[in-house]
Write a protein that holds these residues in place. Structure first.
Motif, PDB file in Angstrom:
ATOM      1  N   PHE A 142      37.130   2.596   2.261  1.00 47.00           N
ATOM      2  CA  PHE A 142      37.195   2.019   3.621  1.00 47.00           C
ATOM      3  C   PHE A 142      38.183   1.486   4.044  1.00 47.00           C
ATOM      4  CE2 PHE A 142      32.312   2.347   2.551  1.00 47.00           C
ATOM      5  CZ  PHE A 142      31.902   3.261   3.726  1.00 47.00           C
ATOM      6  N   ARG A 166      32.155   1.377  14.527  1.00 42.64           N
ATOM      7  CA  ARG A 166      32.150   0.464  13.370  1.00 42.64           C
ATOM      8  C   ARG A 166      33.678   0.219  13.066  1.00 42.64           C
ATOM      9  NH1 ARG A 166      27.820   0.240  10.348  1.00 42.64           N
ATOM     10  NH2 ARG A 166      26.360   1.729  10.234  1.00 42.64           N
ATOM     11  N   PHE A 167      33.982  -0.997  12.685  1.00 39.86           N
ATOM     12  CA  PHE A 167      35.147  -1.605  12.291  1.00 39.86           C
ATOM     13  C   PHE A 167      35.064  -2.411  11.045  1.00 39.86           C
ATOM     14  CE2 PHE A 167      39.383  -3.539  13.320  1.00 39.86           C
ATOM     15  CZ  PHE A 167      40.361  -2.561  12.838  1.00 39.86           C
ATOM     16  N   ARG A 169      40.836   2.610   7.208  1.00 41.99           N
ATOM     17  CA  ARG A 169      40.877   1.709   8.345  1.00 41.99           C
ATOM     18  C   ARG A 169      42.260   1.516   8.521  1.00 41.99           C
ATOM     19  NH1 ARG A 169      37.515  -2.462   6.669  1.00 41.99           N
ATOM     20  NH2 ARG A 169      36.016  -1.041   7.875  1.00 41.99           N
ATOM     21  N   SER A 186      31.814  -4.106   9.495  1.00 46.13           N
ATOM     22  CA  SER A 186      30.723  -3.214   8.462  1.00 46.13           C
ATOM     23  C   SER A 186      31.147  -3.407   7.019  1.00 46.13           C
ATOM     24  CB  SER A 186      31.317  -1.666   8.668  1.00 46.13           C
ATOM     25  OG  SER A 186      30.681  -1.188   9.802  1.00 46.13           O
ATOM     26  N   GLN A 210      30.687  10.003   1.868  1.00 48.12           N
ATOM     27  CA  GLN A 210      29.518  10.466   2.531  1.00 48.12           C
ATOM     28  C   GLN A 210      28.831  11.455   1.837  1.00 48.12           C
ATOM     29  OE1 GLN A 210      29.757  10.265   6.730  1.00 48.12           O
ATOM     30  NE2 GLN A 210      28.898   8.036   6.949  1.00 48.12           N
ATOM     31  N   TYR A 256      28.382  -4.617   4.651  1.00 45.12           N
ATOM     32  CA  TYR A 256      27.799  -3.671   3.694  1.00 45.12           C
ATOM     33  C   TYR A 256      28.608  -3.907   2.180  1.00 45.12           C
ATOM     34  CZ  TYR A 256      25.593  -0.611   7.209  1.00 45.12           C
ATOM     35  OH  TYR A 256      24.722   0.128   7.943  1.00 45.12           O
ATOM     36  N   PRO A 308      34.020   5.198   8.754  1.00 35.57           N
ATOM     37  CA  PRO A 308      35.335   5.787   8.310  1.00 35.57           C
ATOM     38  C   PRO A 308      35.653   6.855   9.063  1.00 35.57           C
ATOM     39  CG  PRO A 308      33.570   6.170   6.765  1.00 35.57           C
ATOM     40  CD  PRO A 308      33.038   5.393   7.664  1.00 35.57           C
ATOM     41  N   LYS A 352      23.906   2.986  17.812  1.00 37.44           N
ATOM     42  CA  LYS A 352      25.512   2.610  18.264  1.00 37.44           C
ATOM     43  C   LYS A 352      26.286   3.859  18.689  1.00 37.44           C
ATOM     44  CE  LYS A 352      26.964   2.340  13.739  1.00 37.44           C
ATOM     45  NZ  LYS A 352      27.475   3.685  13.493  1.00 37.44           N
TER      46      LYS A 352
HETATM   47  P1  TMP Z   1      27.973   5.992  10.106  1.00 34.94           P
HETATM   48  O1  TMP Z   1      29.110   5.803  10.969  1.00 34.94           O
HETATM   49  O2  TMP Z   1      27.015   7.358  10.549  1.00 34.94           O
HETATM   50  O3  TMP Z   1      27.023   5.038  10.598  1.00 34.94           O
HETATM   51  O4  TMP Z   1      28.169   6.218   8.665  1.00 34.94           O
HETATM   52  C1  TMP Z   1      29.075   5.173   7.976  1.00 34.94           C
HETATM   53  C2  TMP Z   1      28.370   4.637   6.613  1.00 34.94           C
HETATM   54  O5  TMP Z   1      29.456   3.903   6.164  1.00 34.94           O
HETATM   55  C3  TMP Z   1      27.087   3.626   6.993  1.00 34.94           C
HETATM   56  O6  TMP Z   1      26.306   3.918   5.939  1.00 34.94           O
HETATM   57  C4  TMP Z   1      28.089   2.325   6.815  1.00 34.94           C
HETATM   58  C5  TMP Z   1      29.000   2.654   5.905  1.00 34.94           C
HETATM   59  N1  TMP Z   1      30.196   1.757   5.810  1.00 34.94           N
HETATM   60  C6  TMP Z   1      30.492   0.768   4.965  1.00 34.94           C
HETATM   61  O7  TMP Z   1      29.629   0.621   3.976  1.00 34.94           O
HETATM   62  N2  TMP Z   1      31.559  -0.132   5.113  1.00 34.94           N
HETATM   63  C7  TMP Z   1      32.328   0.143   5.989  1.00 34.94           C
HETATM   64  O8  TMP Z   1      33.499  -0.481   6.097  1.00 34.94           O
HETATM   65  C8  TMP Z   1      32.233   1.187   6.893  1.00 34.94           C
HETATM   66  C9  TMP Z   1      33.082   1.403   8.068  1.00 34.94           C
HETATM   67  C10 TMP Z   1      31.217   1.887   6.832  1.00 34.94           C
END
Ligand code: TMP
Length: 224
Positions: A72, A98-99, A76, A102, A55, A106, A41, A17
């Protein structure tokens, strides 16, 4: 819709993405469309500090899913009010890596937190700032993991989950897309990057003709 669109990209780690976000930004550059690219985030000074905590920071080890959810949402909430809404208000197209989907996927599904509470917190964080279109890059978790192994970057806290976790994430995105077919488009992320870019641009041009034909004039892109 009188303003330019707010477009989000979603999918599991290694789905490609972020590459497609950059490619779409390059297309908008060529079309002379003003835009803001951001991510979650992060995307603000507060959000980037929260991202580090979520992270990589050693203090993040042992973080409870509840704390994770609230962090998160905090990131946001800041991003929406500090960056996204003002950018849309100033006539920019906004693209976010992402928004809130996610969090639905997740935290609400893979982390098994109460889905209603996740929905309420999402609503609290975003207010009326909903994406106009969302692209979910759908990739088999096995392919995604082998892609991640080939990046130089060290895996973050979230990338150390089990295959089962990522299978749930994938399935949850598909279910979300089935529930909101007008907003969410699932794209086969296993294909070559050029083909994916073309498909996304074709969909965006059809849905938001003002972007492709650059009907917006006289607006300066603050990133240029
Ligand atoms: P990325 O931007 O490199 O994909 O990493 C963001 C990480 O955070 C990814 O593992 C997904 C996770 N995430 C959540 O679990 N919940 C959320 O609301 C967001 C925005 C990201």
């Amino acid at each position: 819709m009188s303003r330019l669109p707010f477009i989000t990209f979603e999918g599991s780690e290694g789905c490609g993405k972020s590459t497609q976000v950059q490619r779409l930004a390059a297309r908008l550059d060529c079309a002379g469309v003003p835009y803001l690219v951001t991510r979650e985030p992060g995307g603000t000074a507060i959000g980037e500090s929260i991202r580090e905590l979520l992270q990589f920071a050693p203090q993040g080890v042992g973080m409870t899913p509840h704390t994770e959810l609230l962090l998160f949402e905090a990131s946001r909430s800041q991003l929406v009010r500090e960056k996204i809404k003002p950018a849309l208000g100033h006539g920019l197209c906004v693209i976010s890596d992402r928004f809130f989907d996610s969090t639905t996927v997740y935290q609400g599904v893979a982390r098994k937190l109460d889905r209603q509470i996740v929905e309420q917190l999402n609503a609290f964080a975003i207010g009326d700032c909903r994406p106009d279109a969302t692209f979910v890059l759908d990739v088999d978790p096995g392919i995604a993991h082998s892609r991640m192994r080939h990046t130089a970057r060290r895996p973050d806290r979230m990338e150390q989950e089990s295959t089962e976790f990522y299978e749930q994430v994938r399935e949850a995105y598909r279910e979300l897309a089935a529930r909101e077919p007008n907003r969410i488009v699932v794209i086969d992320g296993s294909r070559p990057e050029d083909n994916i870019e073309d498909e996304i641009w074709e969909i965006i041009s059809r849905r938001f003709p003002a972007l492709a034909t650059n009907l917006q004039s006289g607006i300066q892109n603050p990133q240029s």
